[in-house]
Design a protein around this motif. Structure first.
Motif, PDB file in Angstrom:
ATOM      1  N   LEU A  31       0.831  -1.203   0.000  1.00 44.38           N
ATOM      2  CA  LEU A  31       0.000   0.000   0.000  1.00 44.38           C
ATOM      3  C   LEU A  31       0.867   1.254   0.000  1.00 44.38           C
ATOM      4  O   LEU A  31       0.629   2.188  -0.790  1.00 44.38           O
ATOM      5  N   ALA A  32       1.875   1.286   0.846  1.00 51.40           N
ATOM      6  CA  ALA A  32       2.753   2.455   0.933  1.00 51.40           C
ATOM      7  C   ALA A  32       3.538   2.650  -0.358  1.00 51.40           C
ATOM      8  O   ALA A  32       3.676   3.787  -0.849  1.00 51.40           O
ATOM      9  N   ARG A  33       4.042   1.566  -0.935  1.00 48.24           N
ATOM     10  CA  ARG A  33       4.799   1.681  -2.194  1.00 48.24           C
ATOM     11  C   ARG A  33       3.928   2.229  -3.313  1.00 48.24           C
ATOM     12  O   ARG A  33       4.348   3.084  -4.100  1.00 48.24           O
ATOM     13  N   GLY A  34       2.702   1.723  -3.395  1.00 49.05           N
ATOM     14  CA  GLY A  34       1.817   2.157  -4.470  1.00 49.05           C
ATOM     15  C   GLY A  34       1.439   3.623  -4.359  1.00 49.05           C
ATOM     16  O   GLY A  34       1.417   4.346  -5.357  1.00 49.05           O
ATOM     17  N   ILE A  35       1.135   4.068  -3.139  1.00 46.89           N
ATOM     18  CA  ILE A  35       0.780   5.476  -2.951  1.00 46.89           C
ATOM     19  C   ILE A  35       1.967   6.364  -3.269  1.00 46.89           C
ATOM     20  O   ILE A  35       1.823   7.403  -3.945  1.00 46.89           O
ATOM     21  N   ALA A  36       3.157   5.983  -2.816  1.00 54.92           N
ATOM     22  CA  ALA A  36       4.347   6.789  -3.086  1.00 54.92           C
ATOM     23  C   ALA A  36       4.605   6.902  -4.583  1.00 54.92           C
ATOM     24  O   ALA A  36       4.903   7.996  -5.093  1.00 54.92           O
ATOM     25  N   ALA A  37       4.465   5.799  -5.294  1.00 52.30           N
ATOM     26  CA  ALA A  37       4.719   5.818  -6.736  1.00 52.30           C
ATOM     27  C   ALA A  37       3.677   6.664  -7.460  1.00 52.30           C
ATOM     28  O   ALA A  37       4.003   7.430  -8.380  1.00 52.30           O
ATOM     29  N   ALA A  38       2.420   6.540  -7.052  1.00 49.25           N
ATOM     30  CA  ALA A  38       1.350   7.279  -7.724  1.00 49.25           C
ATOM     31  C   ALA A  38       1.503   8.778  -7.528  1.00 49.25           C
ATOM     32  O   ALA A  38       1.432   9.560  -8.491  1.00 49.25           O
ATOM     33  N   THR A  39       1.709   9.206  -6.298  1.00 45.61           N
ATOM     34  CA  THR A  39       1.782  10.651  -6.048  1.00 45.61           C
ATOM     35  C   THR A  39       3.058  11.245  -6.634  1.00 45.61           C
ATOM     36  O   THR A  39       3.053  12.403  -7.057  1.00 45.61           O
ATOM     37  N   ALA A  40       4.130  10.457  -6.662  1.00 50.50           N
ATOM     38  CA  ALA A  40       5.355  10.945  -7.313  1.00 50.50           C
ATOM     39  C   ALA A  40       5.111  11.214  -8.797  1.00 50.50           C
ATOM     40  O   ALA A  40       5.737  12.100  -9.389  1.00 50.50           O
ATOM     41  N   ALA A  41       4.168  10.438  -9.384  1.00 53.19           N
ATOM     42  CA  ALA A  41       3.829  10.629 -10.798  1.00 53.19           C
ATOM     43  C   ALA A  41       2.701  11.643 -10.980  1.00 53.19           C
ATOM     44  O   ALA A  41       2.228  11.843 -12.105  1.00 53.19           O
ATOM     45  N   GLY A  42       2.260  12.274  -9.875  1.00 55.31           N
ATOM     46  CA  GLY A  42       1.206  13.286  -9.960  1.00 55.31           C
ATOM     47  C   GLY A  42      -0.193  12.728 -10.051  1.00 55.31           C
ATOM     48  O   GLY A  42      -1.124  13.441 -10.460  1.00 55.31           O
ATOM     49  N   VAL A  43      -0.387  11.469  -9.647  1.00 57.65           N
ATOM     50  CA  VAL A  43      -1.701  10.824  -9.742  1.00 57.65           C
ATOM     51  C   VAL A  43      -2.456  10.990  -8.425  1.00 57.65           C
ATOM     52  O   VAL A  43      -1.904  10.765  -7.345  1.00 57.65           O
ATOM     53  N   MET A  44      -3.728  11.365  -8.520  1.00 64.65           N
ATOM     54  CA  MET A  44      -4.582  11.478  -7.334  1.00 64.65           C
ATOM     55  C   MET A  44      -4.846  10.103  -6.728  1.00 64.65           C
ATOM     56  O   MET A  44      -4.960   9.104  -7.444  1.00 64.65           O
ATOM     57  N   ILE A  45      -5.007  10.077  -5.408  1.00 64.43           N
ATOM     58  CA  ILE A  45      -5.349   8.865  -4.673  1.00 64.43           C
ATOM     59  C   ILE A  45      -6.784   8.977  -4.173  1.00 64.43           C
ATOM     60  O   ILE A  45      -7.164   9.979  -3.577  1.00 64.43           O
ATOM     61  N   VAL A  46      -7.572   7.927  -4.396  1.00 65.31           N
ATOM     62  CA  VAL A  46      -8.943   7.879  -3.882  1.00 65.31           C
ATOM     63  C   VAL A  46      -9.124   6.547  -3.160  1.00 65.31           C
ATOM     64  O   VAL A  46      -9.164   5.497  -3.806  1.00 65.31           O
ATOM     65  N   PRO A  47      -9.230   6.547  -1.831  1.00 66.17           N
ATOM     66  CA  PRO A  47      -9.440   5.287  -1.111  1.00 66.17           C
ATOM     67  C   PRO A  47     -10.906   4.891  -1.072  1.00 66.17           C
ATOM     68  O   PRO A  47     -11.791   5.738  -0.944  1.00 66.17           O
ATOM     69  N   ARG A  48     -11.161   3.582  -1.172  1.00 64.66           N
ATOM     70  CA  ARG A  48     -12.518   3.043  -1.159  1.00 64.66           C
ATOM     71  C   ARG A  48     -12.593   1.922  -0.138  1.00 64.66           C
ATOM     72  O   ARG A  48     -11.704   1.078  -0.073  1.00 64.66           O
ATOM     73  N   GLY A  49     -13.657   1.916   0.670  1.00 64.30           N
ATOM     74  CA  GLY A  49     -13.865   0.826   1.605  1.00 64.30           C
ATOM     75  C   GLY A  49     -14.684  -0.271   0.950  1.00 64.30           C
ATOM     76  O   GLY A  49     -14.296  -0.828  -0.069  1.00 64.30           O
ATOM     77  N   GLY A  50     -15.856  -0.574   1.505  1.00 67.05           N
ATOM     78  CA  GLY A  50     -16.705  -1.608   0.930  1.00 67.05           C
ATOM     79  C   GLY A  50     -17.630  -1.116  -0.155  1.00 67.05           C
ATOM     80  O   GLY A  50     -18.417  -1.879  -0.711  1.00 67.05           O
ATOM     81  N   GLY A  51     -17.583   0.184  -0.465  1.00 75.72           N
ATOM     82  CA  GLY A  51     -18.368   0.726  -1.557  1.00 75.72           C
ATOM     83  C   GLY A  51     -19.824   0.998  -1.236  1.00 75.72           C
ATOM     84  O   GLY A  51     -20.632   1.200  -2.142  1.00 75.72           O
TER      85      GLY A  51
END
Length: 519
Positions: A57-77
């Protein structure tokens, strides 16, 4: 797979290199599904990221934001306030469903630690053999709703006598926008100094993505008493529910106005009642008591609410039957003082025995679309709030009837000082993929299907907004703030400046669920 713009393809490649292609979903149909909540459709996400653990989870968020991609967390929907709908296309949606382990049950210290994707239903089933449950233990959608989603959106139902689900939290591990992990406090005491856990509670993912959650435990009830009452009008209903709440007599206290209780009684069949009855009888303890209680439910049938204006349902639980029976006697006296009459207590019995049923109620009993709106008010403002909402409905009655829009309400006590008013809308409209995937297949097959109905949907949207304005005028508070409720307008300007400063500190590029909470 959809053809991506070069910048999106580069970002996706960067994220894939960090977490592996198997952790990313890019199928077009899946992306459309994950870009809608129970009420609305949002812009299509770039990909769905399904981390296997907190390190990924931490690796993915770091890579995404470094590339300027927004993060949107979702629980059970299961939410409907835009909490996981990105403000623009190209966000990375995080689905923590694979992070669903119960990591530690500490019966000595009375705590439990889970991964954020653990559902409330799984947590309840895991703790039950130990005779334990969390302090507040989930929403009715807990078969799908996750603990992490509950901590982010906040939620209420089971354990509401003691507050909302975030009141059960001790500490979180949260991944910030740059991929770093922060632990919010003590694993056994909250708060130790300023309440850092509270900063991330009910944040709707604006400050970070929860990886693990540590919760307070309590002993599961050993004895139960159930009560249901009819009241002639809203004032009598609120008077009784508030009096019971102030005395702290019930662990659960909820009710329905005439329209919503009629809808609820239309939802299920006697066959479903029979299945629920089996679980209810098992929950009664002794075989003799099970037979007696089961016979009462069967005898009551489904007609006991036919002539009931407002119904209130309560559960008392504790260690000793004599104690909970005494509490229910006190509740009966309160109800009588407010004009209440005892009715069959089928509803609280079956609900308590089956706390996390299938989420078939996310549509109407005939296949209509469904969406709530809510506010929490102090006891002193409940009747005023109710009357103003009814005045709004009366003023729009002709247009509502012309467009097939109807509304009822669920009402509940939450702690000793607060009650919930939750108007619920039904209208004929096309179901979305999220509804079709969430409902039981046999239930979905029985429902009517309606064409898309933009006019009725727009009317519901306007009425919801006007109810939110009424609640704001009465200084109500809300759960699931997300992109629906006006947190900034409800906040002291200095307190809002503090939240904005915190947002700038933990998310300086504004990539963590931007727009959520109004930040």
């Amino acid at each position: 797979m959809t053809t991506l713009a070069p910048i999106d393809q580069t970002a996706l490649s960067t994220i894939s290199a960090a977490v592996g292609a198997a952790a990313l979903v890019t199928d077009e149909a899946e992306l459309r599904y994950y870009s809608q909540d129970v009420y609305s459709n949002g812009p299509t996400v770039l990909a769905v990221f399904r981390p296997a653990d907190k390190a990924m989870l931490a690796r993915g968020i770091a890579a995404a934001t470094a590339a300027g991609v927004m993060i949107v967390p979702r629980g059970g929907g299961m939410s409907y306030t835009g909490g996981y709908l990105a403000p623009a296309a190209g966000a990375l949606l995080i689905d923590t469903g694979s992070m669903n382990r119960v990591l530690d049950i500490n019966a000595e210290d009375m705590t439990v630690t889970v991964e954020a994707g653990c559902t409330w239903d799984k947590l309840h089933r895991t703790l039950k053999p130990h005779g334990l449950r969390s302090l507040a233990w989930g929403t009715l959608s807990g078969i799908n709703a996750t603990v992490g989603g509950g901590m982010s959106q906040n939620g209420v139902f089971w354990g509401a006598g003691g507050g909302t689900v975030v009141d059960a939290a001790l500490s979180f591990e949260v991944v910030l926008a740059d991929g770093t992990m922060v632990s919010t406090g003590s694993s056994f005491f909250r708060p130790f100094g300023p309440d850092v856990t509270g900063i991330f509670a009910a944040d709707c993912g604006a400050f970070g993505v929860k990886a693990t959650v540590t919760l307070k435990l309590v002993r599961e009830g050993m004895a139960f008493a159930y009560g249901s009452f009819s009241f002639p009008d809203a004032a009598a209903f609120f008077g009784a529910m508030s009096a019971v709440a102030r005395e702290g007599l019930a662990s659960e206290s909820f009710g329905f106005d005439p329209y919503l209780q009629a809808q609820r009684m239309k939802r299920e069949s006697l066959t479903k009642d029979a299945k629920s009855l089996v679980n209810m009888m098992k929950a009664q303890g002794s075989a003799w008591k099970a037979l007696k209680e089961g016979a009462k439910v069967v005898a009551a049938g489904r007609s006991f609410l036919d002539d009931v204006p407002f119904s209130l349902h309560l559960i008392c639980e504790g260690r000793h039957q004599s104690a909970v029976d005494a509490d229910m006697k006190a509740i009966e006296a309160i109800a009588a003082r407010h004009g209440g009459k005892v009715i069959e207590n089928t509803i609280p019995k079956i609900l308590r025995a089956n706390p996390f049923p299938p989420v078939n109620s996310m549509v109407g009993p005939d296949g209509e679309r469904w969406v709530p709106v809510h506010g929490f008010l102090p006891h002193s403002r409940l009747v005023e709030g109710w009357n103003r909402i009814q005045e709004l409905f009366d003023a729009n009655r002709a247009e509502m009837e012309a467009n097939g829009v109807a509304a009822g309400a669920m009402l509940a006590a939450v702690s000793r000082s607060t009650c919930l008013i939750e108007p619920v809308f039904f209208w004929p409209d096309a179901l979305e993929d999220i509804h079709c995937r969430s409902l039981e297949a046999d239930h979905l097959a029985k429902l009517s299907r309606f064409p898309a109905n933009a006019k009725s949907r727009a009317l519901v949207g306007r009425l919801r907004a006007e109810i939110v304005a009424i609640f704001r005028d009465l200084e109500a508070t809300h759960l699931q703030v997300a992109r629906t409720y006006p947190l900034a307008a409800a906040s002291d300007p200095r307190a809002w400046d503090m939240l904005k400063a915190l947002k700038a500190l933990v998310d300086p590029r504004g990539l963590m669920n931007p727009g959520s909470l109004g930040l």
